[in-house]
Design a protein around this motif. Structure first.
Motif: not given
Length: 512
Positions: A483-501
């Motif tokens: 992983p190369e994620e960073h603080p504040g990353l939250d795919d649930r906030r994407l317009l249209g939603g995200s993969d529930d998994r």
């Protein structure tokens, strides 16, 4: 459905014998653009080491020319063919045949293109031709290079189709003359035979006795393997019964079994032709069934012989005259115009397998690379004509070892629908000469179906539940995720939603 826990420690390295060699139509065809484009594609996706075909010495290669009583050895075409092979990263597996008309003792021929199958009228003239060819190869490509090229004497001399009267004594004489000339050019050159067809294992003992008694050089032995029954001809086609796939593996084992206890025991064994059907007009070659049938052969033959050469890499092939349709049951992994058949994808999948074998089974092969990447080749087992037909579904459950906490899987499918240009061609009405738009459609339909997923790794493992469709071959690549994620990353906030998994880019436990 069994659940296979794949060991973390490898059983050994995956042998390269499955792609050591591939077959081709007669060598004159290598001068054509469609042939060369097909070979370039095959070499990109599979990467065969050697290539073998008939007709090196036949009249259409022009090696032996006679004019007004003068003999000239001409290498104009031979050089173009071999130069191109080497440019594409594949070496010649040299087959010496058929007989030039000017040297032939008779007029018997085989195939539409009339390869002469008679012994030489004068073995001294044949020896001079062989010497000239081999010396030219050494001069042009270098001794160290040509020493790596196996040189096979003739093709299927046990059949009257390929050697007049299938005369064993005449073949042994030809073999001895040829082998001694080759070794006279250089003792390090490799020569072998007898390149016999299936059903003639009674040739092994006499061949071994002959070369042993006369101290004739033999560096390898060769034979062919097919599993089809008698030809049932229809207009522009052939149908045949098939033995089960295990019959091919039994044929692979035959030379070592028959040569045990002889002076030839322990020599390298090359299966210089194999396929389901021996006919170049049997539609079985175009099908997903052919790929599923050959999957256990491709994966199971690696430790049995030094090579097993699929016959052939493309449909630029004219033994039964010029093909009348794009799909016509040709031997090739590719059709004309470079459409991949399902068996092509089997080979391309195999080329992407990892270096180390973790597990083998009747429906799977699992490998791993040093960087932790795990690869799976899985298939639906199929039988021959007399065995039950394959069901609509087949399940493969594997627990594979993966380092880290997360993994990514990418899966490619080829079956009766996916990655199957032959199926699409039939749905299009079987156009014999597809137009540009139809070819584009077929090319798109020839691509394997692709899916991908994120997985949580539990206990150092990922569970793979693979549901295979009828006659499916599937390839799965399991990659450890760094992983190369960073603080504040939250795919649930994407317009249209995200993969529930996925939550914040992470797989939710229990959804793999």
């Amino acid at each position: 459905m069994s659940h296979v826990v794949v060991p973390a420690e490898p059983l050994g390295r995956l042998s390269d014998s499955w792609r050591h060699c591939v077959g081709t139509g007669r060598l004159n065809l290598a001068l054509r653009a469609d042939y060369q484009e097909s070979l370039a594609l095959v070499q990109r996706d599979v990467g065969f080491r050697y290539i073998r075909g008939h007709g090196l010495l036949s009249d259409d290669m022009g090696v032996l020319r006679v004019s007004q009583g003068e003999t000239r050895y001409s290498f104009t075409y031979l050089d173009q063919v071999f130069d191109r092979f080497l440019e594409l990263g594949v070496r010649p597996f040299v087959e010496l045949g058929f007989m030039p008309t000017a040297l032939a003792s008779g007029e018997d021929t085989v195939f539409w293109w009339k390869g002469n199958i008679t012994p030489p009228r004068d073995h001294g003239e044949w020896a001079a031709l062989v010497r000239a060819v081999v010396a030219h190869l050494v001069d042009r490509y270098g001794l160290d290079e040509v020493r790596t090229w196996p040189i096979e004497v003739w093709n299927e001399p046990n059949l009257v189709n390929f050697w007049k009267d299938a005369d064993q004594d005449a073949y042994f004489r030809l073999y001895e003359t040829t082998a001694r000339v080759i070794k006279d050019v250089d003792a390090g050159l490799r020569v072998g035979g007898p390149a016999i067809s299936p059903g003639s294992d009674e040739w092994w003992a006499p061949f071994a006795e002959f070369v042993t008694a006369r101290d004739v050089p033999v560096d390898f032995v060769s034979r062919h393997a097919y599993t089809s029954g008698p030809a049932q001809h229809v207009p522009f086609g052939t149908y045949q019964t098939l033995q089960p796939p295990r019959s091919l593996l039994e044929q692979f084992e035959a030379p070592r079994r028959h040569l045990a206890g002889t002076a030839l025991a322990g020599l390298p064994v090359h299966i210089t032709e194999f396929n389901t059907s021996y006919r170049p007009d049997n539609p079985i070659h175009d099908t997903a069934y052919n790929a599923a049938y050959l999957a256990p052969v491709l994966t199971g033959g690696t430790d049995l012989v030094d090579s097993y050469s699929y016959w052939t890499f493309c449909d630029v092939f004219e033994e039964e005259n010029v093909p009348t349709s794009l799909f016509h049951g040709g031997f090739g992994l590719l059709t004309h115009r470079q459409l991949p058949k399902p068996t092509y994808h089997l080979y391309a999948f195999m080329a992407r397998m990892g270096a180390h074998v973790l597990a083998r089974g009747e429906d799977h092969l699992v490998c791993r690379d040093d960087d932790g990447r795990v690869t799976v080749l899985a298939w639906q087992p199929v039988g021959g004509t007399d065995e039950p037909g394959a069901p609509e579904r087949h399940a493969v459950r594997l627990s594979v070892p993966v380092p880290g906490e997360r993994a990514f899987t990418r899966r490619e499918r080829v079956n009766e629908h996916d990655g199957n240009a032959f199926a699409a061609w039939r749905e299009l009405g079987r156009p014999r000469s597809p137009g540009r738009r139809e070819l584009e459609v077929l090319r798109d339909c020839a691509r394997p179906a692709v899916e991908h997923r994120a997985h949580a790794v539990a206990g150092g493992r990922v569970e793979l539940d693979l549901a295979l469709s009828r006659h499916e071959v599937t390839f799965v690549e399991v990659l450890p995720v760094r992983p190369e994620e960073h603080p504040g990353l939250d795919d649930r906030r994407l317009l249209g939603g995200s993969d529930d998994r996925l939550v914040a880019g992470r797989p939710v436990p229990g959804t793999a």
